[in-house]
Design a protein around this motif. Structure first.
Motif, mmCIF file in Angstrom:
data_model
loop_
_atom_site.group_PDB
_atom_site.id
_atom_site.type_symbol
_atom_site.label_atom_id
_atom_site.label_comp_id
_atom_site.label_asym_id
_atom_site.label_seq_id
_atom_site.Cartn_x
_atom_site.Cartn_y
_atom_site.Cartn_z
ATOM 1 N N LYS A 91 -35.228 -51.362 -10.978
ATOM 2 C CA LYS A 91 -34.717 -50.907 -12.271
ATOM 3 C C LYS A 91 -34.944 -49.400 -12.443
ATOM 4 C CE LYS A 91 -32.807 -51.992 -16.191
ATOM 5 N NZ LYS A 91 -31.432 -52.430 -16.246
ATOM 6 N N GLU A 92 -36.108 -48.910 -12.011
ATOM 7 C CA GLU A 92 -36.397 -47.475 -12.097
ATOM 8 C C GLU A 92 -35.421 -46.676 -11.232
ATOM 9 O OE1 GLU A 92 -40.511 -47.186 -11.013
ATOM 10 O OE2 GLU A 92 -41.213 -47.604 -13.047
ATOM 11 N N ILE A 93 -35.133 -47.177 -10.036
ATOM 12 C CA ILE A 93 -34.178 -46.512 -9.145
ATOM 13 C C ILE A 93 -32.789 -46.498 -9.784
ATOM 14 C CG2 ILE A 93 -32.949 -46.720 -6.938
ATOM 15 C CD1 ILE A 93 -35.642 -47.724 -5.756
ATOM 16 N N GLN A 94 -32.404 -47.646 -10.355
ATOM 17 C CA GLN A 94 -31.107 -47.741 -11.018
ATOM 18 C C GLN A 94 -31.019 -46.763 -12.192
ATOM 19 O OE1 GLN A 94 -30.217 -51.568 -12.706
ATOM 20 N NE2 GLN A 94 -28.239 -50.910 -13.518
ATOM 21 N N LEU A 95 -32.064 -46.697 -12.986
ATOM 22 C CA LEU A 95 -32.078 -45.778 -14.130
ATOM 23 C C LEU A 95 -32.006 -44.322 -13.667
ATOM 24 C CD1 LEU A 95 -34.698 -47.457 -16.499
ATOM 25 C CD2 LEU A 95 -32.234 -47.215 -16.897
ATOM 26 N N GLN A 96 -32.717 -44.008 -12.586
ATOM 27 C CA GLN A 96 -32.685 -42.646 -12.055
ATOM 28 C C GLN A 96 -31.281 -42.299 -11.565
ATOM 29 O OE1 GLN A 96 -35.512 -41.889 -8.943
ATOM 30 N NE2 GLN A 96 -34.983 -39.732 -8.789
ATOM 31 N N GLU A 97 -30.634 -43.247 -10.875
ATOM 32 C CA GLU A 97 -29.275 -43.015 -10.400
ATOM 33 C C GLU A 97 -28.313 -42.819 -11.573
ATOM 34 O OE1 GLU A 97 -28.536 -46.388 -7.916
ATOM 35 O OE2 GLU A 97 -29.579 -45.524 -6.192
ATOM 36 N N GLU A 98 -28.461 -43.632 -12.621
ATOM 37 C CA GLU A 98 -27.612 -43.501 -13.802
ATOM 38 C C GLU A 98 -27.835 -42.155 -14.478
ATOM 39 O OE1 GLU A 98 -28.403 -46.899 -16.239
ATOM 40 O OE2 GLU A 98 -27.358 -48.276 -14.902
ATOM 41 N N GLN A 99 -29.097 -41.731 -14.529
ATOM 42 C CA GLN A 99 -29.415 -40.440 -15.144
ATOM 43 C C GLN A 99 -28.790 -39.296 -14.325
ATOM 44 O OE1 GLN A 99 -33.588 -39.517 -15.415
ATOM 45 N NE2 GLN A 99 -33.252 -37.946 -16.969
ATOM 46 N N GLU A 100 -28.873 -39.388 -12.998
ATOM 47 C CA GLU A 100 -28.263 -38.366 -12.145
ATOM 48 C C GLU A 100 -26.750 -38.336 -12.327
ATOM 49 O OE1 GLU A 100 -29.675 -39.401 -8.259
ATOM 50 O OE2 GLU A 100 -31.673 -38.574 -8.610
ATOM 51 N N GLU A 101 -26.134 -39.498 -12.445
ATOM 52 C CA GLU A 101 -24.686 -39.575 -12.672
ATOM 53 C C GLU A 101 -24.336 -38.959 -14.028
ATOM 54 O OE1 GLU A 101 -20.709 -40.117 -12.255
ATOM 55 O OE2 GLU A 101 -22.239 -40.287 -10.715
ATOM 56 N N HIS A 102 -25.154 -39.232 -15.022
ATOM 57 C CA HIS A 102 -24.935 -38.654 -16.352
ATOM 58 C C HIS A 102 -25.019 -37.122 -16.298
ATOM 59 C CE1 HIS A 102 -24.957 -38.184 -20.669
ATOM 60 N NE2 HIS A 102 -26.052 -37.447 -20.563
ATOM 61 N N VAL A 103 -25.971 -36.591 -15.558
ATOM 62 C CA VAL A 103 -26.121 -35.137 -15.423
ATOM 63 C C VAL A 103 -24.887 -34.552 -14.740
ATOM 64 C CG1 VAL A 103 -27.427 -33.327 -14.236
ATOM 65 C CG2 VAL A 103 -28.651 -35.112 -15.480
ATOM 66 N N ARG A 104 -24.402 -35.219 -13.688
ATOM 67 C CA ARG A 104 -23.193 -34.740 -13.001
ATOM 68 C C ARG A 104 -21.986 -34.768 -13.949
ATOM 69 N NH1 ARG A 104 -25.499 -37.586 -8.661
ATOM 70 N NH2 ARG A 104 -24.283 -39.441 -9.099
ATOM 71 N N THR A 105 -21.857 -35.841 -14.708
ATOM 72 C CA THR A 105 -20.752 -35.961 -15.663
ATOM 73 C C THR A 105 -20.850 -34.886 -16.729
ATOM 74 O OG1 THR A 105 -20.635 -38.343 -15.293
ATOM 75 C CG2 THR A 105 -19.606 -37.509 -17.292
ATOM 76 N N GLN A 106 -22.043 -34.672 -17.252
ATOM 77 C CA GLN A 106 -22.240 -33.645 -18.287
ATOM 78 C C GLN A 106 -21.909 -32.254 -17.743
ATOM 79 O OE1 GLN A 106 -22.965 -34.275 -21.560
ATOM 80 N NE2 GLN A 106 -22.462 -32.125 -21.819
ATOM 81 N N THR A 107 -22.295 -32.007 -16.507
ATOM 82 C CA THR A 107 -21.990 -30.714 -15.876
ATOM 83 C C THR A 107 -20.472 -30.535 -15.775
ATOM 84 O OG1 THR A 107 -24.063 -30.797 -14.638
ATOM 85 C CG2 THR A 107 -22.357 -29.313 -13.810
#
Length: 119
Positions: free
Chosen positions: A10-26
């Motif tokens: 779950k932590e890995i999944q959340l980290q991946e989602e957070q990284e995807e969110h950062v890429r999308t925001q960028t």
């Protein structure tokens, strides 16, 4: 042990989602900057068109003044050619402005699509 594995996954999944969110925001930030830049370019083009139209009005006025006083002379021809040149430049600027508007609208639609897809 199984619980720890689930938590780690779950932590890995959340980290991946957070990284995807950062890429999308960028990407969104880049689109916003592009739209701002296009709006600024559009405003600058509008200012140039206003200036050219004022120059064109002055040239028309001057041409009418000469036309009333003179038969066709080299001065009149020069003013007429200047007027034709200004008309051409005005048309080019209008076409350029239309292109910028289309690009701006397209970028805004893309930005809205991205925002909508994030919701």
């Amino acid at each position: 042990r199984e619980r720890e594995n689930k938590i780690a996954a779950k932590e890995i999944q959340l980290q991946e989602e957070q990284e995807e969110h950062v890429r999308t925001q960028t990407g969104l930030d880049a689109h916003v900057e592009q739209v701002k830049s296009l709006r600024t370019d559009n405003a600058n083009l509008n200012d140039k068109i206003v200036l050219l139209e004022a120059q064109l009005d002055a040239a028309r006025s001057q041409a009418l003044h000469y036309e009333a006083k003179l038969t066709v002379t080299s001065d009149y021809e020069q003013i007429k050619n200047s007027l034709i040149s200004m008309e051409s430049e005005r048309k080019q600027l209008l076409e350029s402005m239309d292109k910028e508007r289309r690009l701006s609208k397209q970028s805004e639609r893309q930005l809205q699509d991205i925002i909508t897809s994030l919701r």
